[in-house]
Design an enzyme around this catalytic site. Structure first.
Site, PDB file in Angstrom:
ATOM      1  N   SER A  85      45.058  46.412  52.164  1.00 60.09           N
ATOM      2  CA  SER A  85      45.950  47.550  51.891  1.00 60.09           C
ATOM      3  C   SER A  85      45.271  48.877  52.197  1.00 60.09           C
ATOM      4  O   SER A  85      44.045  48.981  52.208  1.00 60.09           O
ATOM      5  CB  SER A  85      46.378  47.565  50.432  1.00 60.09           C
ATOM      6  OG  SER A  85      47.053  46.394  50.103  1.00 60.09           O
TER       7      SER A  85
HETATM    8  N1  SAH Z   1      43.769  42.062  48.176  1.00 55.10           N
HETATM    9  C1  SAH Z   1      43.404  41.823  49.570  1.00 55.10           C
HETATM   10  C2  SAH Z   1      44.536  42.019  50.550  1.00 55.10           C
HETATM   11  C3  SAH Z   1      45.608  41.079  50.320  1.00 55.10           C
HETATM   12  S1  SAH Z   1      46.668  40.688  51.653  1.00 55.10           S
HETATM   13  C4  SAH Z   1      42.227  42.677  49.992  1.00 55.10           C
HETATM   14  O1  SAH Z   1      41.775  43.523  49.209  1.00 55.10           O
HETATM   15  O2  SAH Z   1      41.744  42.478  51.108  1.00 55.10           O
HETATM   16  C5  SAH Z   1      47.540  39.455  50.777  1.00 55.10           C
HETATM   17  C6  SAH Z   1      46.801  38.159  50.649  1.00 55.10           C
HETATM   18  O3  SAH Z   1      47.578  37.318  49.801  1.00 55.10           O
HETATM   19  C7  SAH Z   1      46.660  37.412  51.964  1.00 55.10           C
HETATM   20  O4  SAH Z   1      45.311  37.142  52.193  1.00 55.10           O
HETATM   21  C8  SAH Z   1      47.487  36.146  51.748  1.00 55.10           C
HETATM   22  O5  SAH Z   1      46.929  35.027  52.404  1.00 55.10           O
HETATM   23  C9  SAH Z   1      47.435  35.998  50.236  1.00 55.10           C
HETATM   24  N2  SAH Z   1      48.529  35.209  49.648  1.00 55.10           N
HETATM   25  C10 SAH Z   1      49.829  35.169  50.009  1.00 55.10           C
HETATM   26  N3  SAH Z   1      50.511  34.327  49.213  1.00 55.10           N
HETATM   27  C11 SAH Z   1      49.630  33.833  48.322  1.00 55.10           C
HETATM   28  C12 SAH Z   1      49.733  32.902  47.244  1.00 55.10           C
HETATM   29  N4  SAH Z   1      50.880  32.298  46.939  1.00 55.10           N
HETATM   30  N5  SAH Z   1      48.612  32.642  46.525  1.00 55.10           N
HETATM   31  C13 SAH Z   1      47.430  33.228  46.826  1.00 55.10           C
HETATM   32  N6  SAH Z   1      47.278  34.097  47.839  1.00 55.10           N
HETATM   33  C14 SAH Z   1      48.360  34.401  48.579  1.00 55.10           C
END
Ligand code: SAH
Length: 232
Positions: A85
């Site tokens: 983000s």
């Molecule tokens: N917080 C992260 C960015 C997140 S992007 C950072 O600081 O870099 C969102 C992430 O959520 C992605 O990596 C995606 O693979 C994960 N995601 C999506 N659905 C999910 C689920 N059901 N359980 C766990 N992770 C999930």
């Protein structure tokens, strides 16, 4: 021979050290600008959050080749079609949970591990779950190398939370869900806060703040955001 070697080593160090320091300073001043212009200017004022954003080296969390733009006011790729983000959103979400040093926090969507590292600068323990196995492994290795020992990474579906370590003082969800997963509400302490982007998969969502009270849950939609979808 020895003195020639010594001479080379000493000169080598004199040349290398300013190079390394110079680079460090460059990122540090970029972080300072990021905090001032993108985060404080938009109203985030929690000292703990601002200090954490000043400390975590965001350039070490972005995909290779993006280090030079790591502190820009935008989301960036982290591989596997996922994104880290925008710095302001990370800071704002962290402020919204009102973090305290004693907190145990659950994060859903580890991604690069950046949000987890920001949380770890402030709170006591961070549990974080990532759906994409390769990302979970990469983030765990990265965080370990950087000695973020308070962060515990697990690969799996965050929908179910991480019951073993519940209840949590706060939960931060960083992927967009259609609705708030009930297991996450269950694993939140009474008085605890959850921040989660809720809404459609393809347009924008709202950042929803969920506060768990004794016998009910109070929710409020705060700002429109765009997150990658929650995988079910
Ligand atoms: N917080 C992260 C960015 C997140 S992007 C950072 O600081 O870099 C969102 C992430 O959520 C992605 O990596 C995606 O693979 C994960 N995601 C999506 N659905 C999910 C689920 N059901 N359980 C766990 N992770 C999930």
């Amino acid at each position: 021979m020895v003195s020639v070697l010594n001479y080379m080593v000493v000169w080598g160090m004199l040349l290398l050290v300013p190079g390394i320091l110079g680079q460090g300073d460059q990122y540090e001043s970029q972080r300072e600008q990021m905090v001032k212009r993108q985060i404080e200017a938009r109203g985030v004022s929690n000292r703990l959050v601002l200090d954490a954003m000043r400390t975590v080296p965001r350039h070490l969390f972005v995909a290779e080749g993006y280090e030079g733009v790591a502190y820009w006011d935008r989301p960036l790729p982290i591989g596997y079609g996922q994104t880290i983000s925008q710095p302001y959103i990370v800071a704002y979400m962290t402020e919204l949970i009102r973090p305290e040093s004693s907190f145990k926090v659950l994060e859903i969507g580890t991604g690069s591990g950046y949000q987890a590292a920001v949380l770890a600068e402030i709170v006591d323990e961070v549990y974080t779950i990532e759906f994409v196995d390769a990302l979970a492994q990469q983030a765990a290795e990265r965080l370990e190398k950087m000695q973020y020992n308070k962060v515990h990474v697990k690969s799996g579906n965050g929908y179910d939370g991480w019951a073993e370590h519940a209840p949590y003082d706060a939960i931060v969800v960083t992927a967009a869900a259609d609705s708030v997963p009930p297991p996450l509400v269950e694993q939140l302490k009474v008085g605890g806060r959850m921040i989660i982007p809720v809404g459609g998969r393809f347009d924008y969502q709202y950042l929803r703040l969920v506060v768990k009270k004794e016998n009910r849950v109070v929710s409020r939609d705060i700002v429109p955001v765009r997150f990658v979808p929650f995988i079910r």
